[in-house]
Design a protein around this motif. Structure first.
Motif, PDB file in Angstrom:
ATOM      1  N   ILE A  97     -12.800  19.730  40.423  1.00  0.00           N
ATOM      2  CA  ILE A  97     -13.010  21.004  39.843  1.00  0.00           C
ATOM      3  C   ILE A  97     -11.864  22.365  39.981  1.00  0.00           C
ATOM      4  CG2 ILE A  97     -14.472  23.027  41.006  1.00  0.00           C
ATOM      5  CD1 ILE A  97     -15.968  20.854  39.362  1.00  0.00           C
ATOM      6  N   SER A 129     -16.045  26.953  45.581  1.00  0.00           N
ATOM      7  CA  SER A 129     -16.849  26.324  44.484  1.00  0.00           C
ATOM      8  C   SER A 129     -17.793  25.427  45.290  1.00  0.00           C
ATOM      9  CB  SER A 129     -15.594  25.331  43.980  1.00  0.00           C
ATOM     10  OG  SER A 129     -14.617  26.011  43.293  1.00  0.00           O
ATOM     11  N   SER A 130     -17.753  25.599  46.581  1.00  0.00           N
ATOM     12  CA  SER A 130     -18.926  24.735  47.231  1.00  0.00           C
ATOM     13  C   SER A 130     -20.142  24.214  46.578  1.00  0.00           C
ATOM     14  CB  SER A 130     -18.997  25.196  48.647  1.00  0.00           C
ATOM     15  OG  SER A 130     -19.728  24.281  49.329  1.00  0.00           O
ATOM     16  N   SER A 131     -20.364  23.148  46.570  1.00  0.00           N
ATOM     17  CA  SER A 131     -21.869  22.616  45.911  1.00  0.00           C
ATOM     18  C   SER A 131     -23.016  22.746  46.864  1.00  0.00           C
ATOM     19  CB  SER A 131     -21.736  21.014  45.552  1.00  0.00           C
ATOM     20  OG  SER A 131     -20.768  21.063  44.599  1.00  0.00           O
ATOM     21  N   ALA A 138      -2.100  17.057  48.487  1.00  0.00           N
ATOM     22  CA  ALA A 138      -1.797  15.853  48.252  1.00  0.00           C
ATOM     23  C   ALA A 138      -0.689  15.294  47.614  1.00  0.00           C
ATOM     24  CB  ALA A 138      -3.116  15.372  47.219  1.00  0.00           C
ATOM     25  N   HIS A 161     -20.026  28.956  42.286  1.00  0.00           N
ATOM     26  CA  HIS A 161     -20.098  27.240  42.263  1.00  0.00           C
ATOM     27  C   HIS A 161     -20.146  27.091  40.723  1.00  0.00           C
ATOM     28  CE1 HIS A 161     -22.951  23.901  42.291  1.00  0.00           C
ATOM     29  NE2 HIS A 161     -21.983  23.513  42.510  1.00  0.00           N
ATOM     30  N   PRO A 162     -19.288  26.457  40.224  1.00  0.00           N
ATOM     31  CA  PRO A 162     -19.110  25.874  38.855  1.00  0.00           C
ATOM     32  C   PRO A 162     -19.979  24.588  38.768  1.00  0.00           C
ATOM     33  CG  PRO A 162     -17.118  25.171  39.908  1.00  0.00           C
ATOM     34  CD  PRO A 162     -18.255  25.678  41.136  1.00  0.00           C
ATOM     35  N   SER A 176     -11.292  25.315  46.203  1.00  0.00           N
ATOM     36  CA  SER A 176     -12.032  24.260  45.741  1.00  0.00           C
ATOM     37  C   SER A 176     -11.479  22.947  46.294  1.00  0.00           C
ATOM     38  CB  SER A 176     -11.681  23.995  44.148  1.00  0.00           C
ATOM     39  OG  SER A 176     -12.251  25.109  43.302  1.00  0.00           O
ATOM     40  N   GLY A 177     -11.555  23.303  47.813  1.00  0.00           N
ATOM     41  CA  GLY A 177     -11.075  22.079  48.712  1.00  0.00           C
ATOM     42  C   GLY A 177     -12.285  21.089  48.728  1.00  0.00           C
ATOM     43  N   PRO A 178     -11.893  20.131  49.512  1.00  0.00           N
ATOM     44  CA  PRO A 178     -12.894  19.208  49.979  1.00  0.00           C
ATOM     45  C   PRO A 178     -14.070  19.700  50.782  1.00  0.00           C
ATOM     46  CG  PRO A 178     -10.894  18.208  50.669  1.00  0.00           C
ATOM     47  CD  PRO A 178     -10.779  19.755  50.304  1.00  0.00           C
ATOM     48  N   GLU A 179     -15.633  19.245  50.439  1.00  0.00           N
ATOM     49  CA  GLU A 179     -16.448  19.353  50.707  1.00  0.00           C
ATOM     50  C   GLU A 179     -17.019  19.328  52.146  1.00  0.00           C
ATOM     51  OE1 GLU A 179     -18.329  21.624  49.412  1.00  0.00           O
ATOM     52  OE2 GLU A 179     -20.699  21.150  49.424  1.00  0.00           O
ATOM     53  N   LYS A 196     -13.182  23.398  55.101  1.00  0.00           N
ATOM     54  CA  LYS A 196     -13.317  24.921  54.589  1.00  0.00           C
ATOM     55  C   LYS A 196     -12.995  25.923  55.753  1.00  0.00           C
ATOM     56  CE  LYS A 196     -15.423  23.432  50.784  1.00  0.00           C
ATOM     57  NZ  LYS A 196     -14.729  23.381  49.313  1.00  0.00           N
ATOM     58  N   VAL A 219      -0.124  26.818  51.052  1.00  0.00           N
ATOM     59  CA  VAL A 219      -1.205  27.777  50.667  1.00  0.00           C
ATOM     60  C   VAL A 219      -0.909  29.233  50.710  1.00  0.00           C
ATOM     61  CG1 VAL A 219      -3.594  28.374  51.340  1.00  0.00           C
ATOM     62  CG2 VAL A 219      -2.799  26.018  51.725  1.00  0.00           C
ATOM     63  N   VAL A 253      -7.029  26.924  45.143  1.00  0.00           N
ATOM     64  CA  VAL A 253      -6.576  26.267  46.391  1.00  0.00           C
ATOM     65  C   VAL A 253      -7.563  24.962  46.323  1.00  0.00           C
ATOM     66  CG1 VAL A 253      -6.931  26.202  48.884  1.00  0.00           C
ATOM     67  CG2 VAL A 253      -6.214  28.493  47.522  1.00  0.00           C
ATOM     68  N   GLY A 254      -6.780  23.700  46.196  1.00  0.00           N
ATOM     69  CA  GLY A 254      -7.445  22.521  45.911  1.00  0.00           C
ATOM     70  C   GLY A 254      -7.478  22.304  44.560  1.00  0.00           C
TER      71      GLY A 254
HETATM   72  N1  LIG Z   1     -17.204  17.447  41.532  1.00  0.00           N
HETATM   73  C1  LIG Z   1     -18.167  18.115  40.959  1.00  0.00           C
HETATM   74  O1  LIG Z   1     -18.753  17.776  40.114  1.00  0.00           O
HETATM   75  C2  LIG Z   1     -18.349  19.544  41.655  1.00  0.00           C
HETATM   76  C3  LIG Z   1     -19.236  20.517  41.154  1.00  0.00           C
HETATM   77  C4  LIG Z   1     -19.049  21.768  41.644  1.00  0.00           C
HETATM   78  C5  LIG Z   1     -18.540  22.033  42.889  1.00  0.00           C
HETATM   79  N2  LIG Z   1     -17.834  21.248  43.378  1.00  0.00           N
HETATM   80  C6  LIG Z   1     -17.407  21.706  44.722  1.00  0.00           C
HETATM   81  O2  LIG Z   1     -15.885  21.813  44.509  1.00  0.00           O
HETATM   82  C7  LIG Z   1     -15.217  21.404  45.560  1.00  0.00           C
HETATM   83  C8  LIG Z   1     -13.941  20.282  45.234  1.00  0.00           C
HETATM   84  O3  LIG Z   1     -14.634  19.303  44.710  1.00  0.00           O
HETATM   85  P1  LIG Z   1     -13.955  18.397  43.867  1.00  0.00           P
HETATM   86  O4  LIG Z   1     -14.809  17.220  43.109  1.00  0.00           O
HETATM   87  O5  LIG Z   1     -12.825  18.915  42.914  1.00  0.00           O
HETATM   88  O6  LIG Z   1     -13.254  17.321  44.960  1.00  0.00           O
HETATM   89  P2  LIG Z   1     -11.955  16.489  44.606  1.00  0.00           P
HETATM   90  O7  LIG Z   1     -11.701  15.478  46.060  1.00  0.00           O
HETATM   91  O8  LIG Z   1     -11.613  16.045  43.236  1.00  0.00           O
HETATM   92  O9  LIG Z   1     -10.879  17.600  44.991  1.00  0.00           O
HETATM   93  C9  LIG Z   1     -10.416  18.296  46.206  1.00  0.00           C
HETATM   94  C10 LIG Z   1      -9.203  18.535  46.509  1.00  0.00           C
HETATM   95  O10 LIG Z   1      -8.615  19.363  47.769  1.00  0.00           O
HETATM   96  C11 LIG Z   1      -7.548  18.699  48.054  1.00  0.00           C
HETATM   97  N3  LIG Z   1      -7.336  19.297  49.455  1.00  0.00           N
HETATM   98  C12 LIG Z   1      -7.620  18.402  50.576  1.00  0.00           C
HETATM   99  N4  LIG Z   1      -7.220  19.265  51.583  1.00  0.00           N
HETATM  100  C13 LIG Z   1      -6.942  20.466  51.128  1.00  0.00           C
HETATM  101  C14 LIG Z   1      -6.177  21.669  51.574  1.00  0.00           C
HETATM  102  N5  LIG Z   1      -6.028  21.776  53.090  1.00  0.00           N
HETATM  103  N6  LIG Z   1      -5.890  22.689  50.817  1.00  0.00           N
HETATM  104  C15 LIG Z   1      -6.029  22.481  49.527  1.00  0.00           C
HETATM  105  N7  LIG Z   1      -6.488  21.475  48.993  1.00  0.00           N
HETATM  106  C16 LIG Z   1      -6.983  20.479  49.705  1.00  0.00           C
HETATM  107  C17 LIG Z   1      -7.363  17.144  47.975  1.00  0.00           C
HETATM  108  O11 LIG Z   1      -6.089  16.824  48.051  1.00  0.00           O
HETATM  109  C18 LIG Z   1      -8.117  17.236  46.610  1.00  0.00           C
HETATM  110  O12 LIG Z   1      -7.329  17.240  45.457  1.00  0.00           O
HETATM  111  C19 LIG Z   1     -16.084  20.898  46.704  1.00  0.00           C
HETATM  112  O13 LIG Z   1     -16.614  22.072  47.430  1.00  0.00           O
HETATM  113  C20 LIG Z   1     -17.313  20.573  45.891  1.00  0.00           C
HETATM  114  O14 LIG Z   1     -18.707  20.569  46.500  1.00  0.00           O
HETATM  115  C21 LIG Z   1     -17.863  19.911  42.862  1.00  0.00           C
END
Ligand SMILES: NC(=O)c1ccc[n+]([C@@H]2O[C@H](COP(=O)([O-])OP(=O)(O)OC[C@H]3O[C@@H](n4cnc5c(N)ncnc54)[C@H](O)[C@@H]3O)[C@@H](O)[C@H]2O)c1
Length: 313
Positions: free
Chosen positions: A16, A116-118, A37, A139-140, A88-91, A96, A75, A11-12
């Protein structure tokens, strides 16, 4: 949960989610992904294509194929048959909460939901959930199709058995899960990184060394050992026959004195320009995208080599 017959939902599908999708497809699972998106499906498939040579090098499970990916913008449809849901949706906590509510409206009651939340805690994310007992942290680290570490833990309402199930599932897919016994901000590995970044920034601010010299201090020094053994085993190794006990008795008092002199994060953003200029100067002779490609190539070689060494944890 028999890990070889698992339906996984992603999801997302940002940076990540795409890494997770690649990883689970490489494990031979059926993966259903969702993201609202515009253009998300095309972007995801392109990312997976880009990631695929890396997972081929790391080793594909029987039946692994990019054809096993289904994408839907809905979803509910994505999670309906899933046994394991990687969110793995927005932080953002409000997003969430909304996502978890949408997932729970269609998911099987015993499906594990791993976030996956950071930085958000599971306790915060599971508030108001119908089945909070199956919500865990997974958390990856980026690139999440290559780096093995997954930090796993539960919140106040998570059933310990579900944390154990998530640990076993990730391990069965070739990941290296570690269990977080108590919720803290930023989990574990990022806190360790922040401790290092804080001091690295402070050393630049104090004029002790350049950005480039500090990068070299880690990349050509302790960083090489840290990729093989962690900080405690390296301490133990530095203690000779007396091991970590001798080392801490011998050098601990001096380390405690140095610790009193360590920097803290600057109060304002003024330092950012200095660090960015230092990074630009360091990168001037290089092609950064090619640097990252070579880094990932070396990571794969390292992971491959580590697998053949029986006494490297
Ligand atoms: N980027 C990193 O290095 C990293 C590392 C570990 C964990 N994380 C965590 O992973 C999660 C995602 O981070 P990211 O870096 O991939 O962000 P990102 O912005 O690249 O991706 C987030 C995705 O979520 C989508 N989204 C928005 N609303 C949604 C919904 N209602 N349903 C499903 N998807 C939806 C967006 O369109 C987007 O594609 C966050 O919680 C972040 O903390 C990120």
């Amino acid at each position: 949960m028999n890990s070889r017959a698992v339906n996984v939902a992603i999801v997302g599908t940002g940076v990540i989610g795409a890494g997770w999708a690649t990883h689970f497809l490489a494990q031979g699972f059926a993966v259903t992904a969702t993201d609202p998106a515009d253009g998300a499906e095309a972007r995801l498939r392109e990312w997976i294509d880009g990631n695929w040579p890396a997972v081929e090098r790391l080793g594909l499970a029987d039946g692994a194929s990019r054809q096993n990916l289904t994408f839907t913008a809905d979803v509910g449809a994505a999670v309906r048959h899933a046994d394991f849901i990687q969110e793995s949706g927005p932080e953002r906590l409000d997003i969430k909460h909304a996502l978890i509510a949408n997932i729970e409206a269609s998911a099987k009651a015993d499906a594990i939901i791993a976030s996956s939340s950071s930085g958000l805690s599971v306790s915060e994310m599971q508030a108001g959930a119908r089945h909070p007992e199956r919500i865990v942290l997974g958390h990856p680290f980026n690139p999440s199709h290559i780096i093995p570490l997954v930090e796993v833990g539960g919140g106040r309402l998570t059933a310990p058995d579900n944390v154990a199930k998530a640990m076993a599932f990730y391990a069965a897919t070739g990941k290296k899960p570690i269990r977080i016994d108590k919720e803290v901000k930023g989990h574990i590995a990022n806190r360790l990184q922040v401790a290092l970044w804080q001091e690295a920034i402070s050393l630049v601010q104090r004029g002790v060394a350049s950005v480039e010299a500090i990068d070299a201090a880690i990349a050509y020094g302790p960083g090489l050992r840290w990729a093989l053994l962690g900080p405690f085993l390296n301490l133990h190794a530095s203690g000779g026959s007396g091991g970590v006990t001798h080392l801490l008795q011998h050098l601990g008092p001096a380390q405690r004195e140095w610790a009193k002199d360590l920097g803290t994060y600057p109060a304002s953003d003024d330092y950012i320009e200095t660090i960015a200029k230092g990074v630009d100067a360091e990168l001037a002779p290089y092609d950064f995208p090619e640097m990252l490609r070579q880094r990932d190539e070396l990571l794969i070689q390292l992971l491959d080599a580590k697998r053949n060494l029986s006494q490297i944890p």
